[in-house]
Scaffold this motif. Structure first.
Motif, mmCIF file in Angstrom:
data_model
loop_
_atom_site.group_PDB
_atom_site.id
_atom_site.type_symbol
_atom_site.label_atom_id
_atom_site.label_comp_id
_atom_site.label_asym_id
_atom_site.label_seq_id
_atom_site.Cartn_x
_atom_site.Cartn_y
_atom_site.Cartn_z
ATOM 1 N N ILE A 11 86.512 136.077 67.454
ATOM 2 C CA ILE A 11 87.410 135.787 66.372
ATOM 3 C C ILE A 11 86.960 134.904 65.413
ATOM 4 N N TYR A 12 86.161 134.026 65.588
ATOM 5 C CA TYR A 12 86.077 133.152 64.645
ATOM 6 C C TYR A 12 84.662 133.414 63.791
ATOM 7 N N GLY A 13 83.876 134.088 64.470
ATOM 8 C CA GLY A 13 82.754 134.507 63.641
ATOM 9 C C GLY A 13 82.920 135.427 62.285
ATOM 10 N N PRO A 14 83.817 136.558 62.541
ATOM 11 C CA PRO A 14 84.182 137.125 61.103
ATOM 12 C C PRO A 14 84.708 136.196 60.171
ATOM 13 N N LEU A 15 85.420 135.179 60.463
ATOM 14 C CA LEU A 15 86.243 134.385 59.384
ATOM 15 C C LEU A 15 85.160 133.209 58.785
ATOM 16 N N ILE A 16 84.212 132.911 59.618
ATOM 17 C CA ILE A 16 83.323 131.785 58.836
ATOM 18 C C ILE A 16 82.271 132.536 58.086
ATOM 19 N N THR A 17 81.835 133.841 58.668
ATOM 20 C CA THR A 17 81.008 134.357 57.804
ATOM 21 C C THR A 17 81.385 135.044 56.614
ATOM 22 N N GLY A 52 82.436 116.580 51.257
ATOM 23 C CA GLY A 52 82.926 115.548 51.986
ATOM 24 C C GLY A 52 83.637 115.860 53.050
ATOM 25 N N ARG A 53 83.719 117.085 53.546
ATOM 26 C CA ARG A 53 84.566 117.649 54.910
ATOM 27 C C ARG A 53 83.366 118.574 55.663
ATOM 28 N N ALA A 54 83.681 118.361 56.978
ATOM 29 C CA ALA A 54 82.840 119.137 58.179
ATOM 30 C C ALA A 54 83.788 120.376 58.575
ATOM 31 N N LEU A 225 90.310 124.752 76.423
ATOM 32 C CA LEU A 225 90.103 123.603 75.058
ATOM 33 C C LEU A 225 89.463 124.368 74.146
ATOM 34 N N GLU A 226 88.376 125.313 74.598
ATOM 35 C CA GLU A 226 87.732 126.018 73.554
ATOM 36 C C GLU A 226 88.483 126.853 72.653
ATOM 37 N N ARG A 227 89.523 127.548 73.380
ATOM 38 C CA ARG A 227 90.375 128.161 72.444
ATOM 39 C C ARG A 227 91.199 127.289 71.603
ATOM 40 N N LEU A 228 91.585 126.390 72.063
ATOM 41 C CA LEU A 228 92.402 125.344 71.478
ATOM 42 C C LEU A 228 91.572 124.857 70.010
ATOM 43 N N THR A 229 90.326 124.526 70.330
ATOM 44 C CA THR A 229 89.356 124.332 69.213
ATOM 45 C C THR A 229 89.215 125.439 68.200
ATOM 46 N N LEU A 230 89.312 126.536 68.762
ATOM 47 C CA LEU A 230 89.189 127.676 67.975
ATOM 48 C C LEU A 230 90.428 127.562 66.906
ATOM 49 N N VAL A 231 91.835 127.545 67.340
ATOM 50 C CA VAL A 231 92.893 127.245 66.430
ATOM 51 C C VAL A 231 92.527 126.219 65.367
ATOM 52 N N LEU A 232 92.109 124.998 65.947
ATOM 53 C CA LEU A 232 91.829 123.973 64.944
ATOM 54 C C LEU A 232 90.796 124.236 63.895
ATOM 55 N N ALA A 233 89.816 124.989 64.466
ATOM 56 C CA ALA A 233 88.655 125.406 63.612
ATOM 57 C C ALA A 233 89.303 126.423 62.279
ATOM 58 N N ILE A 234 90.177 127.163 62.640
ATOM 59 C CA ILE A 234 90.690 128.111 61.635
ATOM 60 C C ILE A 234 91.462 127.292 60.775
ATOM 61 N N ALA A 235 92.434 126.287 61.308
ATOM 62 C CA ALA A 235 93.301 125.513 60.456
ATOM 63 C C ALA A 235 92.123 124.732 59.387
ATOM 64 N N LEU A 237 89.246 125.350 58.463
ATOM 65 C CA LEU A 237 88.580 126.343 57.485
ATOM 66 C C LEU A 237 89.527 126.770 56.314
ATOM 67 N N LEU A 238 90.600 126.935 56.703
ATOM 68 C CA LEU A 238 91.919 127.289 55.635
ATOM 69 C C LEU A 238 92.009 126.089 54.692
#
Length: 251
Positions: A11-17, A52-54, A225-235, A237-238
């Motif tokens: 899910i996240y791979g296509p978004l970050i690329t 300034g962000r990660a 927890l890994e799926r939850l970090t997916l949600v946080l990563a998408i947020a 990234l947005l």
């Protein structure tokens, strides 16, 4: 969160690329770090440092058998990173990491990838000349306040890993010294380059107890927890993308 059909990588791979597709030839600065969750799990993350962000690039949650995360776990995460960056044809990469990641196997892998690095090193590491002549332990070098000393083309540990370059600095009257190893010649600017790493710690703070409140989660399963970090990563990234777009629009 318990749905096995939810694959964070797919899910996240296509978004970050997509977010990085126009990165071009600029150096991509990455931070590698870990964070303990509920005194049981370990979140391994590689993040893109940008204004300034990660922004999370690859994250993985494991339940390690000991307090120390193995190099094999770290390299599996970095291999995912390499796959994404190869797809994007991003070649200029610099990895930043704290002294917990001072491992010659890790440095060798980064060298194999042709990535640059700035890693904080421990005081008990041995510095030697390229011919194997022992110079000193890192901690044996005593600096005056605000003094910087650089060692170029040296090797590390009894395995004589190298050649590498080391920068030692003492920023104030306190006893603590900064010790950074690099694959490129070091200078006082090496500490500024390494200092960008602290952005990922701010990112963990946002995740756990600041912006998102991950520590309030009642999940106690690594995959959940890994799926939850997916949600946080998408947020994240947005949010970073919106801020970056607004910055570009007004400048």
């Amino acid at each position: 969160m318990e749905n096995p059909a939810i694959d964070p990588i797919r899910i996240y791979g296509p978004l970050i690329t997509r977010a990085l597709r126009n990165w071009g030839k600029h150096t991509l600065i990455l931070a590698l770090d870990t964070s303990v969750l509920f005194e049981k799990f370990c979140l391994i993350r590689v993040a893109v440092l940008f204004r300034g962000r990660a922004g999370p690039l690859v994250s993985r949650v494991i339940e390690p058998s000991s307090a120390q995360v193995s190099t094999a776990h770290l390299l599996s995460v970095l291999a995912r990173v390499k796959g994404l960056l190869d797809f994007l044809r991003i070649r200029e990469v610099r990895v930043l990491a704290d002294r917990g990641f001072c491992d010659t196997d890790l440095m060798a892998w980064l060298r194999f990838c042709d990535w640059h690095y700035r890693i904080r090193i421990k005081s008990n590491l041995i510095l030697a000349s390229p011919d194997g002549h022992r110079l000193c332990k890192v901690g044996e070098v005593k600096l005056d306040p605000r003094e910087v000393r650089c060692f170029h083309n040296v090797t590390l540990t009894g395995q004589h890993f190298g050649p590498v370059h080391v920068a030692l600095g003492r920023p104030s009257d306190g006893p603590e010294q900064w010790q950074v190893v690099s694959d490129e010649p070091t200078s006082i600017n090496t500490f500024d380059e390494y200092g960008e790493r602290f952005q990922i710690e701010e990112g963990f703070l946002d995740d756990k107890s600041g912006l998102f409140g991950l520590e309030d989660s009642k999940l106690r399963d690594a995959l959940c927890l890994e799926r939850l970090t997916l949600v946080l990563a998408i947020a994240t990234l947005l949010l970073v993308s919106v801020v970056g777009w607004n910055y570009a629009r007004h400048h």
